[in-house]
Enzyme design. Structure first.
Site, PDB file in Angstrom:
ATOM      1  N   LYS A  36       0.811  -1.229   0.000  1.00  0.00           N
ATOM      2  CA  LYS A  36       0.000   0.000   0.000  1.00  0.00           C
ATOM      3  C   LYS A  36       0.840   1.274   0.000  1.00  0.00           C
ATOM      4  CE  LYS A  36      -0.698   0.473   4.932  1.00  0.00           C
ATOM      5  NZ  LYS A  36      -1.254  -0.342   6.019  1.00  0.00           N
ATOM      6  N   ARG A 131      -7.685  -0.517  17.036  1.00  0.00           N
ATOM      7  CA  ARG A 131      -7.893  -0.287  15.612  1.00  0.00           C
ATOM      8  C   ARG A 131      -8.997  -1.247  15.210  1.00  0.00           C
ATOM      9  NH1 ARG A 131      -3.854   0.216  10.442  1.00  0.00           N
ATOM     10  NH2 ARG A 131      -4.961  -1.691   9.832  1.00  0.00           N
TER      11      ARG A 131
HETATM   12  C1  PLP Z   1      -0.368  -1.186   6.512  1.00  0.00           C
HETATM   13  C2  PLP Z   1      -0.710  -2.446   7.169  1.00  0.00           C
HETATM   14  C3  PLP Z   1       0.303  -3.381   7.422  1.00  0.00           C
HETATM   15  C4  PLP Z   1       1.761  -3.117   7.117  1.00  0.00           C
HETATM   16  O1  PLP Z   1       2.296  -2.269   8.090  1.00  0.00           O
HETATM   17  P1  PLP Z   1       3.858  -1.891   8.107  1.00  0.00           P
HETATM   18  O2  PLP Z   1       4.046  -1.167   9.374  1.00  0.00           O
HETATM   19  O3  PLP Z   1       4.081  -1.045   6.897  1.00  0.00           O
HETATM   20  O4  PLP Z   1       4.618  -3.153   8.049  1.00  0.00           O
HETATM   21  C5  PLP Z   1      -0.060  -4.584   8.012  1.00  0.00           C
HETATM   22  N1  PLP Z   1      -1.351  -4.842   8.322  1.00  0.00           N
HETATM   23  C6  PLP Z   1      -2.345  -3.978   8.091  1.00  0.00           C
HETATM   24  C7  PLP Z   1      -3.738  -4.348   8.465  1.00  0.00           C
HETATM   25  C8  PLP Z   1      -2.062  -2.744   7.513  1.00  0.00           C
HETATM   26  O5  PLP Z   1      -3.063  -1.877   7.285  1.00  0.00           O
END
Ligand code: PLP
Length: 382
Positions: A36, A131
């Site tokens: 992302k 979250r």
């Molecule tokens: C963005 C995201 C990740 C990845 O997080 P990083 O800190 O970039 O490794 C993992 N899980 C979810 C649900 C996310 O939204």
């Protein structure tokens, strides 16, 4: 070459992925490569797959659709709870989605039935970060309902910490997730193929703990792209922190006083700037602003200092350096700066592709002084 631009060294990204994939596989954990922060770049996704990630994850269905159009050969998970308005797109393009709401699960089930597919589901559990997530006490009910829904396959459970509230992933919350996995399997006689422990913030725990329990998947974005763990933003051993850099160009360099002149109120962004008198400085302005990146998240080259930013300008004290108009300065970035630069239409994205001439070469000396030059082996991202 146009500026500002993000330069992505795919060999370094691949190296970061390979290093973590190998270290985690010793602990029985596979890696979901999260795209992302790279706007679902297909070339970057391919580099992650070459580095050994088992599947790809993205929070945006648009990015997953783009990866499919580019024919990236991987299993793909939507790692944000789907919108009800997008369930058709989700079952068509994502193999699996992460879920917390029964209404959404029902809609996914109907959409999957209409499309004649089976859609994979990972249920997310709330373990303290506030979250997304089903409360642990409600998990059993949600599993029972999910198992009743046609055309859905419960693939596993997961959690996400250290995001909204900065709750540190550690032995207690990871053991709690493992225990939930065991209890769901025992109660329902199912096998949970995925127990996804979290994101890059789980690395300090995963790489140091003697046992990872049932956790067999981590979803990694930041660590693969930026080589840092997000809890203290420490560089991870053996990883490149400069796989992605942001280059910007000098548009003004003048000797100016370091203190403003006139009566002071708020600046354009509501701050009351606290300027320090350091005498006259060679105030250097780059054409890089808040429309392009998060100025607070830039790591300038040694000896250069960011003084402030507007929507369109970055103000720097170049220290002992003299940076003429047209010179380029290269920054490393934190996650916030990367995310904003990636999604800004004003920032060109260029990749250094694996196997191309110049690929894997050490980066140019920073700061780059002189007219903007095209680096060898750099070409625009589609
Ligand atoms: C963005 C995201 C990740 C990845 O997080 P990083 O800190 O970039 O490794 C993992 N899980 C979810 C649900 C996310 O939204």
């Amino acid at each position: 070459m146009s500026a500002p631009r993000l330069e992505i060294d795919l060999d370094k990204v691949q190296h970061n992925a390979r290093t973590l994939v190998d270290q985690l596989s010793l602990r029985g954990i596979s890696v979901t490569g999260v795209t992302k922060a790279a706007l679902g770049s297909a070339e970057l996704a391919r580099a992650l797959l070459r580095g050994g990630v088992k599947r790809l994850g993205d929070s945006r269905i648009e990015n997953i659709e783009g990866l499919r159009r580019a024919r990236v050969p991987a299993s793909m998970s939507l790692i944000r709870t789907p919108m009800l308005s997008q369930v058709e797109r989700v079952v068509e393009h994502a193999d699996t989605s992460f879920n917390t709401e029964l209404d959404v699960l029902c809609a996914l089930s109907s959409a999957a039935k209409r499309a004649g597919v089976t859609h994979g589901v990972v249920l997310m559990v709330e373990l303290g970060d506030l979250r997304e997530g089903i409360l642990p006490g409600d998990l059993e009910t949600t599993v029972r309902e999910t198992l009743r829904l046609p055309n859905l396959r419960l693939r596993g459970i997961g959690t996400n910490l250290a995001c909204r509230s900065g709750v540190v992933p550690g032995p207690e919350n990871m053991a709690e997730l493992s225990a939930l996995a065991d209890s769901i399997e025992a109660t329902f006689g199912v096998e949970l193929e995925i127990v996804s422990g979290g994101n890059s913030a789980n690395l300090p725990w995963a790489l140091s703990s003697a046992s990872s329990g049932r956790i067999n998947d981590l979803r990694l974005g930041e660590a693969l792209l930026l080589g840092r763990e997000p809890l203290l933003r420490q560089a991870l051993e053996g990883l490149h922190t400069d796989a992605i850099t942001l280059c910007a160009e000098v548009i003004e360099a003048k000797l100016k006083p370091s203190l403003p002149r006139g009566k002071l109120a708020q600046s354009a962004f509501g701050e009351v700037p606290a300027a320090v008198d350091r005498g006259p400085v060679w105030q250097t302005i780059l054409s890089l602003g808040r429309q392009d990146t998060d100025p607070e998240g830039l790591y300038p080259p040694h000896g250069l200092e960011v003084l402030g930013a507007s929507s369109d300008h970055l103000f720097m004290d170049p220290g002992a350096c003299r940076l003429p108009v047209g010179a380029e300065v290269r920054f490393q970035l934190n996650y916030s700066a990367l995310l904003r630069a990636m999604t800004s239409p004003f920032v060109t994205k260029v990749v250094r592709a694996a196997g191309e001439p110049g690929a894997g070469a050490s980066p140019p000396v920073v700061p780059q002084v002189g007219a903007a030059r095209a680096s060898k082996g750099i070409r625009p991202v589609r």
